[in-house]
Design a protein around this motif. Structure first.
Motif, PDB file in Angstrom:
ATOM      1  N   ASP A 199       0.838  -1.173  -0.068  1.00 58.20           N
ATOM      2  CA  ASP A 199      -0.330  -0.096   0.099  1.00 58.20           C
ATOM      3  C   ASP A 199       0.945   1.205   0.135  1.00 58.20           C
ATOM      4  O   ASP A 199       1.285   1.700   1.134  1.00 58.20           O
ATOM      5  CB  ASP A 199      -0.953   0.004   1.090  1.00 58.20           C
ATOM      6  CG  ASP A 199      -1.925   1.165   1.300  1.00 58.20           C
ATOM      7  OD1 ASP A 199      -1.821   2.063   0.403  1.00 58.20           O
ATOM      8  OD2 ASP A 199      -2.699   1.227   2.147  1.00 58.20           O
ATOM      9  N   ARG A 201       0.494   4.360  -0.685  1.00 55.17           N
ATOM     10  CA  ARG A 201      -0.315   5.399   0.214  1.00 55.17           C
ATOM     11  C   ARG A 201      -0.152   5.485   1.767  1.00 55.17           C
ATOM     12  O   ARG A 201      -0.458   6.684   2.084  1.00 55.17           O
ATOM     13  CB  ARG A 201      -1.768   5.496  -0.198  1.00 55.17           C
ATOM     14  CG  ARG A 201      -1.917   5.843  -1.621  1.00 55.17           C
ATOM     15  CD  ARG A 201      -3.387   5.811  -1.863  1.00 55.17           C
ATOM     16  NE  ARG A 201      -3.610   6.144  -3.476  1.00 55.17           N
ATOM     17  CZ  ARG A 201      -3.796   5.139  -4.246  1.00 55.17           C
ATOM     18  NH1 ARG A 201      -3.676   3.992  -3.774  1.00 55.17           N
ATOM     19  NH2 ARG A 201      -4.185   5.727  -5.494  1.00 55.17           N
ATOM     20  N   ASP A 202       0.120   4.209   2.121  1.00 56.67           N
ATOM     21  CA  ASP A 202       0.255   3.938   3.626  1.00 56.67           C
ATOM     22  C   ASP A 202       1.689   4.166   4.432  1.00 56.67           C
ATOM     23  O   ASP A 202       2.404   3.831   4.562  1.00 56.67           O
ATOM     24  CB  ASP A 202       0.039   2.708   4.022  1.00 56.67           C
ATOM     25  CG  ASP A 202      -0.006   2.348   5.565  1.00 56.67           C
ATOM     26  OD1 ASP A 202      -0.044   3.465   6.375  1.00 56.67           O
ATOM     27  OD2 ASP A 202       0.187   1.321   5.764  1.00 56.67           O
ATOM     28  N   HIS A 225       6.635   2.144  -5.507  1.00 55.83           N
ATOM     29  CA  HIS A 225       6.206   3.493  -5.916  1.00 55.83           C
ATOM     30  C   HIS A 225       7.354   4.651  -5.604  1.00 55.83           C
ATOM     31  O   HIS A 225       7.803   4.483  -4.482  1.00 55.83           O
ATOM     32  CB  HIS A 225       5.114   3.811  -5.391  1.00 55.83           C
ATOM     33  CG  HIS A 225       4.312   4.924  -5.927  1.00 55.83           C
ATOM     34  ND1 HIS A 225       4.714   6.415  -5.491  1.00 55.83           N
ATOM     35  CD2 HIS A 225       3.484   5.239  -6.946  1.00 55.83           C
ATOM     36  CE1 HIS A 225       4.007   7.299  -6.225  1.00 55.83           C
ATOM     37  NE2 HIS A 225       3.290   6.484  -7.141  1.00 55.83           N
TER      38      HIS A 225
END
Length: 286
Positions: A199, A201-202, A225
């Motif tokens: 994840d 975004r975490d 990412h």
């Protein structure tokens, strides 16, 4: 070896963005992120990016698994001056590193690359079978640069619904796998690289995992990412206080070469502390 960022081999846009994000290593992917119909194009695109100058990060390539019939074509395309290493997916033990090394060696010679230049890092836990061969990476093959582990493919292999619980932490089977991979790397005397935090975004969860990971002995982490790179680099870089303390330990033993144990600031230090201090200084570039 702090941050190892995956980059789809068939995306110039993502590759260009990744090249400026500060990652220590970019892993150009020819495996899972590339559709079967795009494999040949991805090989050409990655090959075109491999040069031996003009960048401040190391270029690695994740090839396709050895038993899939695509690995040799991958190597034909990417073994050229400027390639630092190969990330090997789904190996089933140390003999697979030797198989890959033999295939690399002939291509190195053909490309005029000094023997042994291109290193190998296996993703050592992506199948259930592989868990029972983790000890086979020791003693390490001369090309073995690091060892990392994977939870996503392993979950698929054993039929798990997920590899994380409701709290976001890995469930018990994957915590076991992580620990075994850490010990396997230590037994082989190579750096342990932690798996990715899916994840992206975490950020808070990533930072928490990185700090725990470094505490336990991992020296870097896979990333999916560019947004994850800054957190990873920061968490796996020793702090100024850690560097100062490590240097004091090294200096204390250098001043007392015959000592097996010493007192420093009211604390007893011995050989394990010296080994750890040297690792801290090495991680800091000292």
């Amino acid at each position: 070896m702090r941050s190892w960022l995956f980059v789809p081999g068939d995306s110039d846009r993502k590759a260009d963005k990744a090249a400026t994000c500060g990652a220590d290593i970019l892993i150009f992917d020819l495996e899972d992120s590339v559709a079967a119909s795009q494999k040949e194009l991805a090989r050409k695109m990655v090959a075109d990016r491999i040069t031996d100058s003009g960048r401040d990060w190391s270029l690695w390539v994740r090839v396709n698994p050895l038993d899939g019939g695509l690995t040799l074509a991958d190597l034909d395309a990417v073994v050229r001056p400027g390639l630092a290493g190969i990330l090997l997916p789904k190996p089933e033990g140390g003999p697979d590193v030797s198989r890959l090394a033999d295939a690399i060696a002939s291509r190195e010679a053909a490309a005029g690359i000094p023997a042994g230049t291109i290193r190998i890092a296996p993703v050592a836990t992506e199948t259930a079978t592989a868990l029972f061969t983790l000890g086979s990476y020791a003693p390490a093959h001369p090309r073995l640069a690091a060892l990392t582990w994977g939870a996503e493919d392993l979950a698929a292999d054993i039929g798990a619904a997920t590899n994380r619980g409701d709290d976001g932490d890995f469930t018990a089977p994957y915590k076991l796998v992580r620990n075994l991979a850490l010990f396997a790397a230590a037994a082989a005397r190579v750096p342990a690289i932690d798996t990715l935090h899916a994840d992206f975004r975490d950020v808070e969860g990533l930072e928490c995992e990185c700090r725990t990971s470094r505490r336990d002995g991992f020296i870097g982490r896979l990333a999916i990412h560019p947004a994850q790179v800054e957190v990873i680099n920061r968490c796996y870089t020793p702090s100024e206080a850690e560097i100062i303390w490590a240097q004091r330990i090294v200096d204390a033993f250098a001043a007392n070469p015959d000592a097996g144990a010493l007192g420093l600031d009211g604390k007893m230090i011995d050989l394990p502390h010296l080994v750890a201090a040297r690792k801290t200084l090495a991680a800091a570039g000292g």
